[in-house]
Write a protein that holds these residues in place. Sequence first.
Motif, PDB file in Angstrom:
ATOM      1  N   ARG A   1      -5.599  -5.074  -2.136  1.00 40.97           N
ATOM      2  CA  ARG A   1      -6.600  -5.800  -1.360  1.00 40.97           C
ATOM      3  C   ARG A   1      -7.139  -4.948  -0.207  1.00 40.97           C
ATOM      4  O   ARG A   1      -8.357  -4.823  -0.024  1.00 40.97           O
ATOM      5  N   VAL A   2      -6.238  -4.340   0.553  1.00 40.11           N
ATOM      6  CA  VAL A   2      -6.652  -3.591   1.740  1.00 40.11           C
ATOM      7  C   VAL A   2      -7.335  -2.286   1.370  1.00 40.11           C
ATOM      8  O   VAL A   2      -8.388  -1.936   1.924  1.00 40.11           O
ATOM      9  N   PHE A   3      -6.775  -1.528   0.438  1.00 45.95           N
ATOM     10  CA  PHE A   3      -7.338  -0.223   0.122  1.00 45.95           C
ATOM     11  C   PHE A   3      -8.671  -0.327  -0.629  1.00 45.95           C
ATOM     12  O   PHE A   3      -9.456   0.622  -0.639  1.00 45.95           O
ATOM     13  N   ARG A   4      -8.947  -1.470  -1.219  1.00 41.66           N
ATOM     14  CA  ARG A   4     -10.265  -1.664  -1.847  1.00 41.66           C
ATOM     15  C   ARG A   4     -11.356  -1.947  -0.821  1.00 41.66           C
ATOM     16  O   ARG A   4     -12.534  -2.032  -1.179  1.00 41.66           O
ATOM     17  N   LEU A   5     -10.975  -2.047   0.454  1.00 37.25           N
ATOM     18  CA  LEU A   5     -11.969  -2.132   1.521  1.00 37.25           C
ATOM     19  C   LEU A   5     -12.541  -0.759   1.859  1.00 37.25           C
ATOM     20  O   LEU A   5     -13.530  -0.649   2.577  1.00 37.25           O
ATOM     21  N   ILE A   6     -11.916   0.292   1.361  1.00 32.33           N
ATOM     22  CA  ILE A   6     -12.395   1.656   1.591  1.00 32.33           C
ATOM     23  C   ILE A   6     -13.620   1.891   0.717  1.00 32.33           C
ATOM     24  O   ILE A   6     -13.579   1.683  -0.502  1.00 32.33           O
ATOM     25  N   PRO A   7     -14.755   2.303   1.292  1.00 40.43           N
ATOM     26  CA  PRO A   7     -15.967   2.558   0.500  1.00 40.43           C
ATOM     27  C   PRO A   7     -15.692   3.533  -0.636  1.00 40.43           C
ATOM     28  O   PRO A   7     -15.116   4.606  -0.428  1.00 40.43           O
ATOM     29  N   GLY A   8     -16.071   3.144  -1.832  1.00 42.81           N
ATOM     30  CA  GLY A   8     -15.834   3.945  -3.022  1.00 42.81           C
ATOM     31  C   GLY A   8     -14.638   3.485  -3.822  1.00 42.81           C
ATOM     32  O   GLY A   8     -14.485   3.836  -4.993  1.00 42.81           O
ATOM     33  N   LEU A   9     -13.781   2.672  -3.203  1.00 46.16           N
ATOM     34  CA  LEU A   9     -12.581   2.188  -3.885  1.00 46.16           C
ATOM     35  C   LEU A   9     -12.631   0.681  -4.133  1.00 46.16           C
ATOM     36  O   LEU A   9     -11.609   0.070  -4.448  1.00 46.16           O
ATOM     37  N   GLU A  10     -13.814   0.091  -4.030  1.00 46.01           N
ATOM     38  CA  GLU A  10     -13.937  -1.358  -4.189  1.00 46.01           C
ATOM     39  C   GLU A  10     -13.432  -1.847  -5.543  1.00 46.01           C
ATOM     40  O   GLU A  10     -12.891  -2.947  -5.660  1.00 46.01           O
ATOM     41  N   LYS A  11     -13.597  -1.018  -6.569  1.00 43.75           N
ATOM     42  CA  LYS A  11     -13.163  -1.396  -7.913  1.00 43.75           C
ATOM     43  C   LYS A  11     -12.095  -0.438  -8.435  1.00 43.75           C
ATOM     44  O   LYS A  11     -11.924  -0.272  -9.644  1.00 43.75           O
ATOM     45  N   ALA A  12     -11.365   0.157  -7.525  1.00 52.03           N
ATOM     46  CA  ALA A  12     -10.369   1.164  -7.911  1.00 52.03           C
ATOM     47  C   ALA A  12      -9.273   0.561  -8.780  1.00 52.03           C
ATOM     48  O   ALA A  12      -8.812  -0.560  -8.543  1.00 52.03           O
ATOM     49  N   GLU A  13      -8.875   1.334  -9.785  1.00 51.01           N
ATOM     50  CA  GLU A  13      -7.740   0.965 -10.634  1.00 51.01           C
ATOM     51  C   GLU A  13      -6.516   1.727 -10.130  1.00 51.01           C
ATOM     52  O   GLU A  13      -6.461   2.960 -10.219  1.00 51.01           O
ATOM     53  N   PHE A  14      -5.548   1.001  -9.591  1.00 52.88           N
ATOM     54  CA  PHE A  14      -4.344   1.626  -9.043  1.00 52.88           C
ATOM     55  C   PHE A  14      -3.297   1.761 -10.151  1.00 52.88           C
ATOM     56  O   PHE A  14      -2.806   0.769 -10.676  1.00 52.88           O
ATOM     57  N   VAL A  15      -2.974   3.004 -10.490  1.00 51.27           N
ATOM     58  CA  VAL A  15      -1.974   3.239 -11.533  1.00 51.27           C
ATOM     59  C   VAL A  15      -0.585   3.453 -10.942  1.00 51.27           C
ATOM     60  O   VAL A  15       0.411   3.426 -11.665  1.00 51.27           O
ATOM     61  N   ARG A  16      -0.528   3.697  -9.641  1.00 52.62           N
ATOM     62  CA  ARG A  16       0.745   3.749  -8.932  1.00 52.62           C
ATOM     63  C   ARG A  16       0.516   3.226  -7.529  1.00 52.62           C
ATOM     64  O   ARG A  16      -0.454   3.591  -6.858  1.00 52.62           O
ATOM     65  N   LEU A  17       1.395   2.352  -7.087  1.00 49.95           N
ATOM     66  CA  LEU A  17       1.297   1.807  -5.746  1.00 49.95           C
ATOM     67  C   LEU A  17       2.405   2.371  -4.865  1.00 49.95           C
ATOM     68  O   LEU A  17       3.416   2.867  -5.366  1.00 49.95           O
ATOM     69  N   GLY A  18       2.185   2.323  -3.586  1.00 49.05           N
ATOM     70  CA  GLY A  18       3.123   2.932  -2.658  1.00 49.05           C
ATOM     71  C   GLY A  18       4.431   2.178  -2.549  1.00 49.05           C
ATOM     72  O   GLY A  18       4.485   0.955  -2.697  1.00 49.05           O
ATOM     73  N   VAL A  19       5.497   2.910  -2.295  1.00 47.01           N
ATOM     74  CA  VAL A  19       6.806   2.319  -2.015  1.00 47.01           C
ATOM     75  C   VAL A  19       7.443   3.115  -0.879  1.00 47.01           C
ATOM     76  O   VAL A  19       7.078   4.264  -0.632  1.00 47.01           O
ATOM     77  N   MET A  20       8.380   2.510  -0.197  1.00 47.38           N
ATOM     78  CA  MET A  20       9.129   3.203   0.837  1.00 47.38           C
ATOM     79  C   MET A  20      10.593   3.237   0.445  1.00 47.38           C
ATOM     80  O   MET A  20      11.110   2.265  -0.101  1.00 47.38           O
ATOM     81  N   HIS A  21      11.238   4.351   0.662  1.00 44.13           N
ATOM     82  CA  HIS A  21      12.650   4.454   0.326  1.00 44.13           C
ATOM     83  C   HIS A  21      13.382   5.234   1.405  1.00 44.13           C
ATOM     84  O   HIS A  21      12.785   6.006   2.150  1.00 44.13           O
ATOM     85  N   ARG A  22      14.666   5.015   1.486  1.00 45.76           N
ATOM     86  CA  ARG A  22      15.482   5.674   2.499  1.00 45.76           C
ATOM     87  C   ARG A  22      15.945   7.033   2.015  1.00 45.76           C
ATOM     88  O   ARG A  22      16.387   7.189   0.881  1.00 45.76           O
ATOM     89  N   ASN A  23      15.807   8.024   2.866  1.00 48.40           N
ATOM     90  CA  ASN A  23      16.318   9.361   2.593  1.00 48.40           C
ATOM     91  C   ASN A  23      17.568   9.589   3.428  1.00 48.40           C
ATOM     92  O   ASN A  23      17.593   9.260   4.611  1.00 48.40           O
ATOM     93  N   ILE A  24      18.581  10.189   2.841  1.00 49.10           N
ATOM     94  CA  ILE A  24      19.778  10.522   3.613  1.00 49.10           C
ATOM     95  C   ILE A  24      19.881  12.034   3.766  1.00 49.10           C
ATOM     96  O   ILE A  24      19.387  12.796   2.933  1.00 49.10           O
TER      97      ILE A  24
END
Length: 444
Positions: free
Chosen positions: A295-318
Amino acid sequence: MCSASVPPQSVTVIGGGLAGSEAAWQLARRGHTVRLHEMRPVNSTPAHRTAWLAELVCSNSLGSDVPESPGGLLKEELRRMKSLVMEAAEESAVPAGRALAVDRELFARFVSERLAAHPLVTILREEVATLPEEPAVIATGPLTSPAFAACLRESAGGFLAFYDAVAPVVTAESVDADTVYRASRWGQGEDYLNCPLDREAYERFLSALLAAERAPRKDFEQDPRYFEGCLPVEVLAERGPDTLRYGPMRPVGLPDPRTGREPYAVVQLRQDNREGTLYNLVGFQTNLRWGEQERVFRLIPGLEKAEFVRLGVMHRNIYVNAPLALDSSLRLRGREALFLAGQLVGVEGYVESTAMGLVAAVNCAAFLAGSPFPHWPEETAIGALLHYLGSALPGNFQPMNCNLGIFPPLPKRIRGRTERCGAVATRAREAIALFLEKQGALFP
């Protein structure tokens, strides 16, 4: 004490990421039999998607390849020492201006196939839950399995942790070609797709980003310590309304050819595979909920109809507290032939992790030969990283990448950054050449 037997005259390498793959390759090049343990695909991690060795998870960029930059110097030193990871990067490179970026799948496949074909390397797909008897290189990386982490923690005196996030990837065909434009910063080619934002579009995007719902944290994630070089975009946005415009969305050096003027802000997309069908959002690591990301990243001009094949994740590094847990040869204190490598030792970055894998392998080979450990010159990129690991203040230790600040001062002060980088690079090349000449057989 946690332990497991190791066949005589062989070296165990635990972890098949960049550092472990490089360590296995360097040991095999020096005639040692290597047992390379990689737990995937038997056990996966929150960030990995494949079973390939050396899978890149956060970005497809290995950073600057400018010869005079700290990152470029580090790559040059690894190439001189016949790094498998650098060879793979050259074979799988994709356009990225002055950076070195790769096709992830081709890169990982190249490393995997070269190691699988080496007669001295045996790849074992299984989780290791105990520390091996010496000699060994431990390169389990930031996502070490809980069982092995518990055993290593016992010997290393605990861990520190920071949080790493992955940027989304979109298909090239779903990007609006009428809105974006091709350009690299300061006219250095046309390797990036640039999404221009005027002030209104930027403020609309910023408001949505700040209000977006984030993915819930697990119990161990309640007090996150982020690495400054890889902050989630929503965390950056919290630091002020212009933080993104001076960070990953800075428009400087990227004039829109249709207007001749720099936009108010820019989101850059970098090619993610050789075919050019996938692009990642540069600097947009995130821990937003997946639905919110789209929803948010499709507010970026040019990405209104973007197809996301990978979405972001956060993970812990030790990582271990290197000044306390390791000696100058990356050995775990109290275990004379147990070497640590990669991000686990407290470096940040793909190439930095690779370099520590190479160092651990070379030091292990010296140990096996009964030779003195090589003294890596502090004037070199690798030596500067090692010096930081050994000299940093333990009470506030956090991961470090290769940057100008970790090199020793020049004899004469030089104000201009370009000239200073050039002088540091010249000194580093002289130092690494002399170092390799003196080491002889240790660097075939």
